[in-house]
Every structure is written in C-alpha cells, then in structure tokens.
Design an enzyme around this catalytic site. Structure first.
Site, PDB file in Angstrom:
ATOM      1  N   LYS A  13       0.722  -1.198   0.043  1.00 30.47           N
ATOM      2  CA  LYS A  13       0.020  -0.116   0.080  1.00 30.47           C
ATOM      3  C   LYS A  13       0.649   1.320  -0.017  1.00 30.47           C
ATOM      4  O   LYS A  13       0.565   2.094  -0.605  1.00 30.47           O
ATOM      5  CB  LYS A  13      -1.062  -0.039   1.234  1.00 30.47           C
ATOM      6  CG  LYS A  13      -2.011  -1.304   1.194  1.00 30.47           C
ATOM      7  CD  LYS A  13      -2.838  -1.206   2.471  1.00 30.47           C
ATOM      8  CE  LYS A  13      -3.688  -2.654   2.241  1.00 30.47           C
ATOM      9  NZ  LYS A  13      -4.388  -2.790   3.508  1.00 30.47           N
ATOM     10  N   GLN A  35      -5.016  -1.690   9.524  1.00 30.73           N
ATOM     11  CA  GLN A  35      -4.801  -3.164   8.923  1.00 30.73           C
ATOM     12  C   GLN A  35      -5.256  -4.181   9.986  1.00 30.73           C
ATOM     13  O   GLN A  35      -4.884  -4.249  11.121  1.00 30.73           O
ATOM     14  CB  GLN A  35      -3.347  -3.232   8.464  1.00 30.73           C
ATOM     15  CG  GLN A  35      -2.901  -4.528   7.722  1.00 30.73           C
ATOM     16  CD  GLN A  35      -3.521  -4.647   6.613  1.00 30.73           C
ATOM     17  OE1 GLN A  35      -3.692  -3.652   5.548  1.00 30.73           O
ATOM     18  NE2 GLN A  35      -3.828  -5.676   6.177  1.00 30.73           N
ATOM     19  N   ASP A  62     -11.377   2.104   3.698  1.00 34.78           N
ATOM     20  CA  ASP A  62     -11.658   0.740   3.726  1.00 34.78           C
ATOM     21  C   ASP A  62     -13.241   0.574   3.546  1.00 34.78           C
ATOM     22  O   ASP A  62     -13.576  -0.710   3.270  1.00 34.78           O
ATOM     23  CB  ASP A  62     -11.356  -0.147   5.004  1.00 34.78           C
ATOM     24  CG  ASP A  62      -9.746  -0.870   4.604  1.00 34.78           C
ATOM     25  OD1 ASP A  62      -9.680  -1.237   3.512  1.00 34.78           O
ATOM     26  OD2 ASP A  62      -9.164  -1.052   5.514  1.00 34.78           O
TER      27      ASP A  62
HETATM   28  N1  GUN Z   1      -6.622  -7.519   5.954  1.00 31.33           N
HETATM   29  C1  GUN Z   1      -6.959  -8.122   4.925  1.00 31.33           C
HETATM   30  N2  GUN Z   1      -7.481  -7.311   3.961  1.00 31.33           N
HETATM   31  C2  GUN Z   1      -7.696  -6.080   4.313  1.00 31.33           C
HETATM   32  C3  GUN Z   1      -8.129  -4.922   3.804  1.00 31.33           C
HETATM   33  O1  GUN Z   1      -8.705  -4.740   2.849  1.00 31.33           O
HETATM   34  N3  GUN Z   1      -8.037  -3.851   4.468  1.00 31.33           N
HETATM   35  C4  GUN Z   1      -7.789  -3.857   5.989  1.00 31.33           C
HETATM   36  N4  GUN Z   1      -7.611  -2.713   6.603  1.00 31.33           N
HETATM   37  N5  GUN Z   1      -7.151  -4.788   6.588  1.00 31.33           N
HETATM   38  C5  GUN Z   1      -7.178  -5.960   5.755  1.00 31.33           C
END
Ligand code: GUN
Length: 285
Positions: free
Chosen positions: A52, A96, A119
């Site tokens: 990211k 996350q 998200d």
């Molecule tokens: N863990 C696995 N996929 C994601 C996601 O798309 N966003 C977040 N914040 N955590 C994750």
C-alpha cells in the site's frame, strides 16, 4: 479456454488515471494523505502495508505508518484514531486487520470517521452500501466490480454464487452484486451441498483461503470465476482458491493468482483515498 482477467494490467491503467487526479489535487494546494495503523508483527499484514505504501508513493499520495506494539491497550488505539480523525492533513485512515484478539476491532472501525474510512468498514458506510448510496466500498469487492465493468460482464439476472462471508470481502460483495441486479447466493463453512450451489453459478466468486478448493467438477461450462484467495501450495507456490489449470478450460473468464484480484484491491484503496480528499474539497465549497 477462458479469457484471463488481467488484474495487474487493469490496476496499472487505473493507477495512471489516479495519478492525474492526484496531480489536480496537488495543483489546488491539497496533498492527499493516507494514515495506516499496523499493530503487532503479523507477516502478511506487513507485506500488505508495504504494498500500500509503494502504491501511494507511485501515485503521489503521502503515506504515514503508525506501528503499534501488539500489547497496546484499546484506549491508546482509540486515542490514535481520534487524533487522526481530527488531523486535517490526513484524508484516509486504514486500520490493517487482523489485530490482536484482546482489542475490539468493531469499536475501532466504528471510531474511524466515516469521511476518512477508505476501507469502507465503518457501519455507517456499510449501511450506505446496503442502501445503494454513494460511499466508500471496501477495496476487494470494489476491485472485483471494476473487473466486471472492464470486461463487459453484465450481472443483471445472473446467478452469482459467493463462497465466503467475511466482513471484508463476502458480505460487501453480496450488496455490490445485488446493486447490479444479480441473483446472489452466499455459501460458507456450514453450507450443506456446496456443489449444488457452485454448479448453478453463472459467476462464481471464491474467498475462503483454501488452496485449489474449487475443482473443475464443481463448475458449469462458461462460468466466470473470480478467485480472491492467496495461498501457498505444498511447494510454496502462490495459488488461489480454485484449481486454475483445470477450470480455465471450462470457464469463459477467470482471474489468475497472482495478478488478478490482488492488484485491484490496492488500486481501489488509492481511489478511495483520492475520493476522500476530493470530498473534503467539495464539502468545503
Ligand atoms: N486485511 C486483509 N484485507 C484487508 C483490507 O482490505 N483492509 C484492511 N484494513 N485490513 C485487511
């Protein structure tokens, strides 16, 4: 033989367009910024966050990582979220997941300001998705919908079978597909006759995290297969949740792993950060 849905290429094209949107924001004096909270030492999460961060750098979005100790208390996490909510230089906040078990992830997602919830996990944004209102759609489902669009796959009246009911992928996908007029079936670990449901799918979306779980006998000819899984097989090779080699011969479209859904997820996160930044400008007018 199926058309391979090239998520890597499509995500690159999307990122090129996002760069221009980011440039426009910068020209008007606004520097988009994403704050990411990472708790503990979960290896896959570290890799996701690194990816990211790279994507932000490529597009021109500022990226700030908050690394928290795995023993952090809920109060400290909420305090950080509050601080980021108030920080006008931060446009997107991402916590996350997974986070350590002693922490309450639902409260944490609820505390992230809906305007910065890139998200799409805040219940307000989840509710808006259910009501088919403009919102932040969580990144993997959003990326999958973009793939359908790019490959002219119309969902109207189609039987879409989703395998997996996670809050991050399966559940928002139900809504996304319903909003596109599909007939949606959701299967999960307690589903009785899985094959009965996979066989009738015009479009099969698999998000369970089990290497090559879906085999060729479970799908019909001409099926569209979207594979969200990222697993390692016995030889350490990356594999999805479907048996790609054999299903490819039967399907009309299929996503590869890697290079399918994964890159699209990150591109959609970048899109959401720019949307959050643009919304702040629109609301200030
Ligand atoms: N863990 C696995 N996929 C994601 C996601 O798309 N966003 C977040 N914040 N955590 C994750």
């Amino acid at each position: 033989m199926a058309v391979i849905i090239d998520g890597k290429k499509l995500a690159k094209e999307i990122r090129e367009k996002l760069k221009i949107r980011c440039e426009d924001l910068k020209k008007s004096g606004i520097q988009p910024k994403l704050a990411v909270i990472l708790i503990g030492n979960d290896k896959p999460s570290q890799i996701y966050v690194k990816n990211k961060s790279k994507a932000c750098e490529e597009i021109g979005i500022l990226f700030k990582e908050y690394l928290l100790d795995e023993k952090i208390e809920q109060k400290e996490l909420i305090n950080l979220i509050d601080k980021l909510n108030k920080d006008t230089t931060v446009h997107g906040i991402l916590l996350q997941s997974p986070i350590p078990n002693h922490l309450d992830i639902n409260e944490a997602f609820r505390k992230i300001s809906p305007e910065k919830d890139v998200d799409g996990f805040n219940p307000i944004n989840v509710g808006k998705l259910v009501l088919n209102q403009d919102t932040f759609v969580s990144c993997t489902p959003f990326g999958i919908m973009k793939m359908f669009e790019a490959y002219n796959i119309d969902l109207t009246g189609k039987n879409v079978t989703i395998i997996g009911r996670s809050n991050i992928v399966g559940k928002p996908l139900i809504q996304c597909c319903l909003n596109k007029n599909a007939t949606v079936t959701v299967c999960h670990s307690k589903t009785k006759d899985l094959k009965e449901h996979t066989k009738k799918a015009d479009i099969l979306i698999v998000a369970i995290g089990k290497s090559k779980f879906i085999t060729e006998d479970m799908v019909k000819n001409g099926v569209v297969v979207i594979d969200v899984g990222i697993n390692r097989d016995e030889n350490g090779k990356l594999t999805g949740d479907v048996d790609f080699e054999n299903i490819e011969k039967k399907a009309s479209f299929i996503t590869p792993v890697p290079g399918g859904v994964g890159p699209m997820t990150i591109a959609m996160l970048m899109n959401n950060v720019l949307k959050a930044t643009e919304n702040i400008r629109i609301n200030a007018k």
